[in-house]
Design a protein around this motif. Structure first.
Motif, mmCIF file in Angstrom:
data_model
loop_
_atom_site.group_PDB
_atom_site.id
_atom_site.type_symbol
_atom_site.label_atom_id
_atom_site.label_comp_id
_atom_site.label_asym_id
_atom_site.label_seq_id
_atom_site.Cartn_x
_atom_site.Cartn_y
_atom_site.Cartn_z
ATOM 1 N N ARG A 1 -15.129 -6.903 -0.813
ATOM 2 C CA ARG A 1 -14.419 -5.678 -1.133
ATOM 3 C C ARG A 1 -14.317 -4.773 0.103
ATOM 4 N NH1 ARG A 1 -13.627 -3.061 -5.992
ATOM 5 N NH2 ARG A 1 -14.988 -4.576 -7.003
ATOM 6 N N ASP A 2 -13.131 -4.281 0.339
ATOM 7 C CA ASP A 2 -12.926 -3.304 1.410
ATOM 8 C C ASP A 2 -12.685 -1.954 0.737
ATOM 9 O OD1 ASP A 2 -12.237 -1.795 3.548
ATOM 10 O OD2 ASP A 2 -10.659 -3.116 4.311
ATOM 11 N N ARG A 3 -13.608 -1.054 0.869
ATOM 12 C CA ARG A 3 -13.528 0.223 0.168
ATOM 13 C C ARG A 3 -12.769 1.289 0.961
ATOM 14 N NH1 ARG A 3 -16.637 0.365 -4.312
ATOM 15 N NH2 ARG A 3 -18.218 -1.250 -4.554
ATOM 16 N N ARG A 4 -12.241 0.945 2.126
ATOM 17 C CA ARG A 4 -11.497 1.921 2.911
ATOM 18 C C ARG A 4 -10.215 2.281 2.167
ATOM 19 N NH1 ARG A 4 -11.262 -0.746 7.046
ATOM 20 N NH2 ARG A 4 -12.834 0.226 8.364
ATOM 21 N N PRO A 5 -9.946 3.556 1.886
ATOM 22 C CA PRO A 5 -8.744 3.923 1.130
ATOM 23 C C PRO A 5 -7.489 3.860 2.008
ATOM 24 C CG PRO A 5 -9.939 5.903 1.770
ATOM 25 C CD PRO A 5 -10.785 4.735 2.198
ATOM 26 N N VAL A 6 -6.349 3.676 1.356
ATOM 27 C CA VAL A 6 -5.055 3.740 2.028
ATOM 28 C C VAL A 6 -4.576 5.181 1.970
ATOM 29 C CG1 VAL A 6 -2.659 3.000 1.968
ATOM 30 C CG2 VAL A 6 -4.476 1.370 1.468
ATOM 31 N N SER A 7 -4.360 5.778 3.113
ATOM 32 C CA SER A 7 -3.935 7.183 3.187
ATOM 33 C C SER A 7 -2.416 7.239 3.144
ATOM 34 C CB SER A 7 -4.461 7.830 4.479
ATOM 35 O OG SER A 7 -4.012 9.156 4.581
ATOM 36 N N ALA A 8 -1.856 7.319 1.943
ATOM 37 C CA ALA A 8 -0.400 7.295 1.775
ATOM 38 C C ALA A 8 0.232 8.622 2.160
ATOM 39 C CB ALA A 8 -0.045 6.947 0.331
ATOM 40 N N VAL A 9 -0.389 9.730 1.771
ATOM 41 C CA VAL A 9 0.088 11.080 2.130
ATOM 42 C C VAL A 9 -1.124 11.855 2.622
ATOM 43 C CG1 VAL A 9 1.147 13.207 1.287
ATOM 44 C CG2 VAL A 9 1.949 11.005 0.431
ATOM 45 N N ALA A 10 -0.985 12.487 3.793
ATOM 46 C CA ALA A 10 -2.143 13.117 4.448
ATOM 47 C C ALA A 10 -1.875 14.587 4.743
ATOM 48 C CB ALA A 10 -2.474 12.382 5.745
ATOM 49 N N GLY A 11 -2.087 15.442 3.745
ATOM 50 C CA GLY A 11 -2.030 16.878 3.975
ATOM 51 C C GLY A 11 -0.639 17.430 4.206
ATOM 52 N N VAL A 12 0.316 17.082 3.361
ATOM 53 C CA VAL A 12 1.700 17.541 3.518
ATOM 54 C C VAL A 12 1.904 18.869 2.803
ATOM 55 C CG1 VAL A 12 4.099 17.064 2.886
ATOM 56 C CG2 VAL A 12 2.675 15.259 3.870
ATOM 57 N N SER A 13 2.522 19.815 3.497
ATOM 58 C CA SER A 13 2.881 21.107 2.908
ATOM 59 C C SER A 13 4.371 21.357 3.123
ATOM 60 C CB SER A 13 2.083 22.237 3.557
ATOM 61 O OG SER A 13 0.699 22.098 3.314
ATOM 62 N N LEU A 14 5.062 21.670 2.040
ATOM 63 C CA LEU A 14 6.484 22.008 2.135
ATOM 64 C C LEU A 14 6.892 22.797 0.905
ATOM 65 C CD1 LEU A 14 8.337 20.044 0.044
ATOM 66 C CD2 LEU A 14 7.700 18.328 1.733
ATOM 67 N N THR A 15 8.056 23.437 0.992
ATOM 68 C CA THR A 15 8.608 24.177 -0.143
ATOM 69 C C THR A 15 10.069 23.795 -0.337
ATOM 70 O OG1 THR A 15 9.245 26.045 1.277
ATOM 71 C CG2 THR A 15 7.084 26.157 0.203
ATOM 72 N N VAL A 16 10.507 23.821 -1.609
ATOM 73 C CA VAL A 16 11.908 23.603 -1.951
ATOM 74 C C VAL A 16 12.355 24.816 -2.750
ATOM 75 C CG1 VAL A 16 13.583 22.119 -3.114
ATOM 76 C CG2 VAL A 16 11.570 21.106 -2.021
ATOM 77 N N ARG A 17 13.417 25.472 -2.298
ATOM 78 C CA ARG A 17 13.902 26.677 -2.970
ATOM 79 C C ARG A 17 14.959 26.329 -4.013
ATOM 80 N NH1 ARG A 17 13.994 28.245 2.654
ATOM 81 N NH2 ARG A 17 12.265 29.639 3.137
ATOM 82 N N ARG A 18 15.239 27.295 -4.872
ATOM 83 C CA ARG A 18 16.270 27.102 -5.895
ATOM 84 C C ARG A 18 17.635 26.926 -5.220
ATOM 85 N NH1 ARG A 18 14.070 28.391 -10.842
ATOM 86 N NH2 ARG A 18 12.187 29.709 -10.741
ATOM 87 N N GLY A 19 18.374 25.944 -5.692
ATOM 88 C CA GLY A 19 19.706 25.698 -5.160
ATOM 89 C C GLY A 19 19.728 25.010 -3.811
ATOM 90 N N GLU A 20 18.577 24.514 -3.360
ATOM 91 C CA GLU A 20 18.476 23.919 -2.029
ATOM 92 C C GLU A 20 18.352 22.399 -2.115
ATOM 93 O OE1 GLU A 20 15.675 24.551 1.914
ATOM 94 O OE2 GLU A 20 14.705 24.578 -0.054
#
Length: 728
Positions: free
Chosen positions: A420-439
């Motif tokens: 067993r390899d317990r090392r996790p797969v880091s698919a997303v690493a600390g992403v910050s973003l915003t989506v505004r209305r109508g955008e």
């Protein structure tokens, strides 16, 4: 090392001598497919109608056109790889003097993989899942060259090394499912080239690949073509790929060659109205203009029977009675260009400057996917809006916020895993973003960068390992079952493969009603009325409710996918590669439709794609992802014109464009190296292993977001390309 066995000559089955300077000559080829219609009646499809092409040794020919135009049928007819019921009714296919159209099956078997190699669109389905990579690459040598197994294995490993497969000796023992998409395509190329054929046929070899893998595969084919002296037939609906990879182009429509010319001349001065319409539909032509993409009205011909006149006449804005009743003769563009021919009574202007200056709106009429045929109720969907207004950019407050979101997957042991390899797969690493209305917020990046995982977390299909997903100010992770159910009414997902996302046993009416039934919205009469409204909104006839998904074209199914996403009147639609597999003309219709609905309903889109031209056209702001991290964000026009991160600049330099300039085609891949494993990401900056600017600082310290060039244009890089951006 053993000497290379002499190349076996192609068998001769006809007395025709090869013409001087010609490797392949397709002469007035007619091909029909016998089948049955929807009601069980017999019908004959005239798939190819008088196709004539020539290919010189070492030359590259591109075949372009919409789905059903006959380009793949033309290419595969060379090898006799025809569907059931298909047969050549007249014409010749001369390969070095041998008429393959009249050749018996044993002769064709001697040509396939020997004199002519072929690379198919989907390498996974063209590889045998029960055979190792080494055995599959060696197989053509055992069949055609009569070499021993040891020699075949040695040659197979040499060929895998030649096509750039990492660790070829180790990969020889692997199975297809253990390789990435790009690696599988390299294996398919190795199988096609192991016998060093004179001709390579590549049928959509990069359709499902991201921009960098596509670039690497196409560069590889080009390099091997020069090294081995092969001729190439490249079939593609991607005009950007064709623009920089071939010597000549044949544009096909309705089973005929509409126009043929050297690549630069065709792209700068097309004469046939169909060719011109394809170019006008390119997102590159409308990026930054605020106007909708040009579209081609109507549908391609069904090719059942032999219609009179020009095949493109029913969809051409310039067609006259002459076009509808007479078949246009083939003409030469001018005396200075005898190799530029077309068949059109009313050709487009020959002057390239005039062509570029004309507005790209002459073909924006009815949607091309309006209806497969007439409906019993006679109802029709509305035409796509021709309003030239843009999306207008972000118009409201924040609708979706991702705050330092992380997603990790634990690796589990499988039946063939020793420990067993317990090392996790880091698919997303600390992403910050915003989506505004109508955008519209676009997410771009290579395959495996985490784009789709990010979209699934936004919808609520995946729970983040860390960070927060807030929708309209509310933390999605804190919602109870009722709250999550309400959240999913406001956020919907539009899938890449619309056909796979629909139950093939359900009629369209039931598919569109299903979200309303699950959410308990309205009675049956109200639900059926809502279904009719949805069909109107996406430009499909009311009679579509009685059909099954397989009865629609790819563009029509994508309209149905959008209709289902809109069924619950959401505020946000997460569109995951919604137009990646569509022809340029159908892609234009879907993108126009998405923009129109955004204006009418105030929708927000999180638009995920590896097609940079599409994102540049549609998005207000864009985020660039690499190996789970967001490396650059900002207004789309700013990011594409003045990239600050080396990775963003590499993506833009790698992408093939259909806009041909006078500069010589570039050579080599701007993005070198392989993407590291998400299970073992590099320390510090994740891009440093492929970055030409990396230092020790990049290896030890992750970069923080900053705005070194303009407000709102963020980059996570220790050495942003500020001076380059200013110069741009």
């Amino acid at each position: 090392m053993p000497t290379k066995p002499p190349k076996a000559p192609a068998p001769r089955t006809a007395e025709a001598a090869p013409e001087q300077g010609t490797l392949l000559h397709i002469d007035d080829l007619h091909l029909t497919i016998a089948g049955r219609g929807r009601a069980g009646e017999e019908r004959t499809v005239h798939a190819l109608d008088g196709v004539s092409l020539r290919l010189a040794p070492g030359e590259a020919l591109g075949l372009v056109g919409e789905s059903g135009s006959g380009k793949t049928m033309t290419a595969l007819s060379v090898l006799g790889l025809l569907p059931p019921g298909a047969r050549v009714t007249s014409g010749r296919i001369l390969l070095e003097g041998t008429d393959l159209a009249a050749a018996p099956e044993p002769v064709l078997r001697g040509v396939r993989g020997n004199s002519v190699g072929v690379v198919f669109q989907d390498p996974l389905s063209s590889l045998n899942p029960t055979m190792t990579i080494g055995a599959q690459v060696a197989e053509p040598l055992l069949l055609h060259r009569g070499v021993g197994r040891a020699e075949a294995r040695e040659k197979a490993e040499e060929t895998l090394r030649m096509v750039g497969l990492p660790q070829p000796g180790e990969r020889m023992r692997s199975y297809p499912h253990q390789l990435s998409g790009g690696m599988r395509q390299r294996v398919a190329i190795a199988m096609a080239l192991v016998c060093e054929p004179r001709l390579l046929i590549a049928d959509e070899p990069t359709t499902a690949l991201d921009v960098t893998t596509q670039h690497q595969i196409l560069e590889l084919i080009g390099e091997l073509r020069e090294r081995l002296g092969m001729a190439l037939v490249l079939v593609s609906h991607d005009l950007g790929v064709i623009a920089r990879r071939v010597d000549r182009v044949a544009v096909m429509y309705g089973g005929k060659v509409a126009e043929q010319a050297p690549v630069r001349r065709l792209f700068t001065a097309p004469r046939h109205r169909y060719t011109r319409a394809l170019f006008d539909a390119l997102p590159e032509r409308a990026a930054g203009t605020g106007r909708p993409l040009a579209t081609i009205p109507g549908l391609p011909p069904t090719l059942v029977g032999t219609p009179a006149g020009c095949r493109f006449a029913p969809r051409c804005a310039h067609a006259t009675e002459e076009c509808r009743t007479q078949e246009p003769p083939r003409r030469t563009a001018d005396e200075d260009a005898p190799d530029h021919t077309y068949a059109c009574f009313h050709p487009a202007a020959a002057d390239a400057t005039e062509h570029a200056a004309e507005p790209a709106t002459e073909h924006a009429a009815e949607p091309a996917d309006a209806a497969p045929d007439a409906d019993a109720d006679g109802s029709e969907g509305p035409a796509a809006s021709a309003d030239a207004a843009g999306t207008g950019g972000p118009t409201g407050d924040v609708l979706l916020e991702l705050d330092a979101v992380r997603k990790e997957y634990a690796l589990r042991s499988g039946p063939f895993t020793r420990r067993r390899d317990r090392r996790p797969v880091s698919a997303v690493a600390g992403v910050s973003l915003t989506v505004r209305r109508g955008e519209t917020f676009g997410i771009v990046g290579e395959s495996g960068c985490g784009k789709s995982t990010l979209g699934r977390m936004a919808v609520g299909m995946e729970d983040p390992t860390g960070g927060a997903v807030r929708f309209d100010g509310q933390d999605v992770a804190g919602l109870d079952r009722a709250g999550l159910r309400a959240h999913r009414r406001r956020v919907q997902l539009m899938f890449q493969d619309s056909y796979a996302s629909m139950d093939p046993r359900m009629r369209v009416g039931a598919i569109l009603r299903e979200p309303l039934v699950i959410q308990g919205i309205g009675d049956r009469a109200a639900q059926e009325e809502r279904v009719r409204e949805l069909l109107d909104e996406v430009g499909l006839p009311h009679g579509a409710v009685h059909r099954y998904p397989h009865e629609f074209s790819g563009g029509q199914r994508q309209r149905l996918g959008l209709a289902r996403a809109l069924a619950l009147s959401p505020s946000l639609v997460v569109a995951d590669e919604p137009v990646s597999a569509l022809d340029v003309s159908v892609q234009a219709q879907i993108l126009n439709l998405m923009r129109d609905l955004q204006r009418e309903k105030g929708l927000s889109y999180l638009f995920i794609s590896h097609d940079l031209a599409v994102v540049r056209y549609l998005a207000d702001r864009v985020g660039v992802m690499y190996l789970g991290s967001l490396v650059e964000t900002g207004p789309a026009a700013e990011v594409f014109a003045r990239p600050l991160h080396p990775y963003t600049r590499g993506l833009l330099e790698t992408a093939d464009s259909a806009v041909v300039d006078e500069d010589a085609p570039r050579e080599g891949s701007p993005l070198a190296g392989e993407t590291p494993s998400a299970a073992r990401p590099p320390s510090g900056c994740r891009f440093r292993t492929r970055c030409p600017l990396a230092t020790e600082l990049c290896a030890t310290t992750p970069p923080e977001p900053s705005e070194p060039a303009a407000p709102g244009h963020q980059v996570s890089c220790h050495f942003p390309l500020v001076e380059t951006a200013r110069a741009g």
